[in-house]
Design a protein around this motif. Structure first.
Motif, PDB file in Angstrom:
ATOM      1  N   ARG A 196       1.126   4.226  -2.995  1.00  0.00           N
ATOM      2  CA  ARG A 196       0.853   5.648  -2.753  1.00  0.00           C
ATOM      3  C   ARG A 196       2.017   6.537  -3.186  1.00  0.00           C
ATOM      4  O   ARG A 196       1.874   7.751  -3.253  1.00  0.00           O
ATOM      5  N   THR A 237      -2.184   8.755  -7.589  1.00  0.00           N
ATOM      6  CA  THR A 237      -1.268   7.644  -7.383  1.00  0.00           C
ATOM      7  C   THR A 237      -1.882   6.400  -8.009  1.00  0.00           C
ATOM      8  O   THR A 237      -3.071   6.373  -8.320  1.00  0.00           O
ATOM      9  N   GLU A 255       0.824  -1.210   0.000  1.00  0.00           N
ATOM     10  CA  GLU A 255       0.000   0.000   0.000  1.00  0.00           C
ATOM     11  C   GLU A 255       0.858   1.259   0.000  1.00  0.00           C
ATOM     12  O   GLU A 255       0.534   2.242  -0.679  1.00  0.00           O
ATOM     13  N   ALA A 261      -2.499   3.854  -6.434  1.00  0.00           N
ATOM     14  CA  ALA A 261      -3.447   3.347  -5.436  1.00  0.00           C
ATOM     15  C   ALA A 261      -4.829   3.959  -5.635  1.00  0.00           C
ATOM     16  O   ALA A 261      -5.842   3.330  -5.339  1.00  0.00           O
ATOM     17  N   ASP A 262      -4.885   5.183  -6.144  1.00  0.00           N
ATOM     18  CA  ASP A 262      -6.151   5.906  -6.297  1.00  0.00           C
ATOM     19  C   ASP A 262      -6.754   5.780  -7.691  1.00  0.00           C
ATOM     20  O   ASP A 262      -7.902   6.158  -7.898  1.00  0.00           O
TER      21      ASP A 262
END
Length: 146
Positions: A43, A54, A39, A56-57
């Motif tokens: 990020r 990112t 994680e 992640a998003d």
């Protein structure tokens, strides 16, 4: 009774709808330390398609591929630095969401400070010049002389 049941049903539907909107659909690592590393690295890496998110998003296909690559590299025992270096070598410094300071981009990091210093020097010179102009006594009709 119907009035009380409706808000409860809406709340339950919203609660269960959240996981369906999840971006990362991969299974979590069994080891919480590996999951945290996964994680954290996600990020730190920028989605090259979205550019302001990112990986992640982002739900872009490239971001999914990059997340899968990060997952595979962590599973293979690579360190965080090895993963970052691989991504930088492959995609350039732009892949880092928070770019590092290097000789090539030093001017970008120093530009705000340099511009403030230049503005301060210009401001001091303008103020001093105007102060000197007002210190000189005027001659002519303004000074009461013909």
């Amino acid at each position: 009774m119907h009035r009380c049941l409706r808000p409860v049903l809406v709340a339950l539907l919203l609660a269960f709808a959240g996981p369906s909107l999840a971006i990362d659909t991969e299974d979590a690592f069994d080891d919480p330390v590996l999951q945290h590393r996964y994680e954290a690295i996600n990020r730190e890496l920028r989605c090259l398609v979205c550019q302001n998110q990112t990986i992640a998003d982002s739900n872009a296909t490239l971001a999914q591929d990059l997340r899968r690559e990060v997952r595979d590299m962590i599973a293979a025992g690579k360190t965080d630095n090895e993963i970052r270096d691989f991504m930088i070598e492959r995609y350039g410094d732009f892949v880092l969401y928070r770019p590092r300071m290097t000789a090539q981009n030093f001017l970008l990091w120093a530009a705000p400070v340099l511009l403030l210093l230049i503005a301060a020097v210009v401001l001091v010179r303008v103020v001093r010049r105007r102060a000197q102009e007002t210190d000189v006594e005027p001659e002519g009709p303004e000074a009461g002389q013909p």
